[in-house]
Design an enzyme around this catalytic site. Structure first.
Site, PDB file in Angstrom:
ATOM      1  CG  ASN A   9      -2.039   1.076   1.343  1.00  0.00           C
ATOM      2  OD1 ASN A   9      -1.973   2.002   0.566  1.00  0.00           O
ATOM      3  ND2 ASN A   9      -1.951   1.650   3.000  1.00  0.00           N
ATOM      4  CD1 TRP A  10       2.977   1.044  -3.399  1.00  0.00           C
ATOM      5  CD2 TRP A  10       3.782   2.854  -4.927  1.00  0.00           C
ATOM      6  NE1 TRP A  10       4.304   0.748  -4.179  1.00  0.00           N
ATOM      7  CE2 TRP A  10       4.274   1.193  -5.565  1.00  0.00           C
ATOM      8  CE3 TRP A  10       3.285   3.779  -5.793  1.00  0.00           C
ATOM      9  CZ2 TRP A  10       4.874   1.502  -6.312  1.00  0.00           C
ATOM     10  CZ3 TRP A  10       3.900   4.047  -7.032  1.00  0.00           C
ATOM     11  CH2 TRP A  10       4.599   2.819  -7.048  1.00  0.00           C
ATOM     12  CE  LYS A  11      -0.033   3.520   4.505  1.00  0.00           C
ATOM     13  NZ  LYS A  11      -0.457   3.460   6.202  1.00  0.00           N
ATOM     14  CG  HIS A  95      -6.102   1.926   4.659  1.00  0.00           C
ATOM     15  ND1 HIS A  95      -5.495   3.004   6.189  1.00  0.00           N
ATOM     16  CD2 HIS A  95      -4.835   0.963   4.377  1.00  0.00           C
ATOM     17  CE1 HIS A  95      -5.022   2.943   6.143  1.00  0.00           C
ATOM     18  NE2 HIS A  95      -4.121   1.844   6.037  1.00  0.00           N
ATOM     19  CD  GLU A  97      -3.364   5.286   6.279  1.00  0.00           C
ATOM     20  OE1 GLU A  97      -3.250   5.377   5.753  1.00  0.00           O
ATOM     21  OE2 GLU A  97      -2.132   5.218   7.245  1.00  0.00           O
ATOM     22  CD  GLU A 167      -3.967  -2.721   7.151  1.00  0.00           C
ATOM     23  OE1 GLU A 167      -3.239  -2.442   6.666  1.00  0.00           O
ATOM     24  OE2 GLU A 167      -4.489  -1.365   6.885  1.00  0.00           O
ATOM     25  N   GLY A 173       1.872   2.186  11.139  1.00  0.00           N
ATOM     26  CA  GLY A 173       3.193   3.061  11.177  1.00  0.00           C
ATOM     27  C   GLY A 173       3.489   3.659  11.892  1.00  0.00           C
ATOM     28  CB  SER A 212       4.538  -1.821  12.290  1.00  0.00           C
ATOM     29  OG  SER A 212       4.378  -0.704  12.151  1.00  0.00           O
ATOM     30  N   GLY A 233       2.345  -1.319   4.387  1.00  0.00           N
ATOM     31  CA  GLY A 233       2.238  -0.276   4.016  1.00  0.00           C
ATOM     32  C   GLY A 233       3.768   0.321   4.139  1.00  0.00           C
ATOM     33  N   GLY A 234       4.603   0.994   4.872  1.00  0.00           N
ATOM     34  CA  GLY A 234       5.974   1.038   4.721  1.00  0.00           C
ATOM     35  C   GLY A 234       6.840   1.271   3.700  1.00  0.00           C
TER      36      GLY A 234
HETATM   37  P1  PGA Z   1       2.816   0.366   7.812  1.00  0.00           P
HETATM   38  O1  PGA Z   1       1.224  -0.054   7.041  1.00  0.00           O
HETATM   39  O2  PGA Z   1       2.685  -0.600   7.402  1.00  0.00           O
HETATM   40  O3  PGA Z   1       3.288   1.332   7.979  1.00  0.00           O
HETATM   41  O4  PGA Z   1       2.296  -0.072   9.007  1.00  0.00           O
HETATM   42  C1  PGA Z   1       0.239  -0.876   6.548  1.00  0.00           C
HETATM   43  C2  PGA Z   1      -1.419  -0.153   6.197  1.00  0.00           C
HETATM   44  O5  PGA Z   1      -1.655   1.189   6.731  1.00  0.00           O
HETATM   45  O6  PGA Z   1      -1.810  -0.620   5.432  1.00  0.00           O
END
Ligand code: PGA
Length: 250
Positions: A9-11, A95, A97, A167, A173, A212, A233-234
């Protein structure tokens, strides 16, 4: 047996020049091995670039959200059909967010899942509890409630066309992944909940863990019975790290 799936997930990250290098690294992961299945969910403006770089590699691409509406006067929105048109296989829905920063509630999330299915996309439905909810022993109720709302709308058999991502909000994050045991417990609860409606669908349902995820913890997570892959994500913005996470799923 459920096959493993690792989704990046590049966000809201990326730029045309930098994406090219990262997408080539991702394409190489797919060319190397069909297992695990790999996908990246990139910002909408880069979907065509993802298609161009990833076509033929075995890696899929997808969106990060979609409109609940089919088409028309909805300025700024991206439709399921547009994602389809750009060759997407997947789309993230709900998600955390989107839920917390953009006010998406369970009903809207369910509408979006339904819309994605109507256009032949595979929705990756994200569920998860906050730290306060976990500390109040509400995790099971929260995540099965989020899943339940969607199942209510689409019906249990359509769940076979979805992927779930557990999640925990407190792990996203933060650098603080859930332990493999914590994740397994929630994955098993989600599968049991789905099984209470349709046992066969639950058995085949892929439930990813996200929050994470890094290569260092991926192997332990992937060894758990009910963890069928990861939503990353990251760490997916680093091609080598993402490749190492995928390798841990083999
Ligand atoms: P993260 O994000 O790996 O940076 O914690 C995961 C996500 O939000 O899908």
């Amino acid at each position: 047996m459920r096959s493993k799936l690792v989704v990046g997930n590049w966000k809201m990250n990326g730029a045309t020049a930098a994406n090219a290098g990262l997408l080539r690294q991702v394409a190489a992961i797919g060319r190397q091995d069909a297992n695990p299945e790999v996908a990246v969910c990139v910002p909408a403006p880069y979907l065509a670039q993802a298609r161009d770089e990833l076509s033929g590699s075995g890696v899929s691409w997808g969106g990060q959200t979609l409109s609940q509406f089919a088409a028309g006067a909805y300025t700024g929105e991206v439709s399921a059909r547009m994602l389809q048109d750009l060759g997407c296989r997947y789309v993230l829905v709900g998600h955390s967010e989107r839920r917390t920063l953009f006010g998406e509630g369970d009903e809207l999330v369910a509408q979006k899942v339904e819309r994605a299915l109507q256009e032949g996309l595979t929705p990756i439905l994200c569920v998860g509890e906050t730290l306060a909810q976990r500390e109040a022993a509400q995790t099971g109720v929260v995540v099965t409630g989020q899943l339940g709302e969607v199942m209510e709308r689409i019906g249990p058999t359509q769940l076979a066309r979805c992927v779930i991502a557990y999640e925990p909000v407190w792990a996203i994050g933060t650098g603080r992944s859930a332990t493999a045991e914590q994740a397994q417990e929630v994955h098993a609860a989600l599968r049991a909940f789905a099984a209470s409606r349709d046992a066969a669908v639950a058995q085949g349902l892929r439930i990813l863990y996200g929050g994470s995820v890094k290569a260092a913890v991926a192997g332990e997570l992937f060894r758990k019975n009910d963890i069928d892959g990861a939503l990353v994500g990251g760490a997916c913005l680093d091609g080598l790290e993402f490749a190492a996470i995928c390798a841990a799923a083999r």
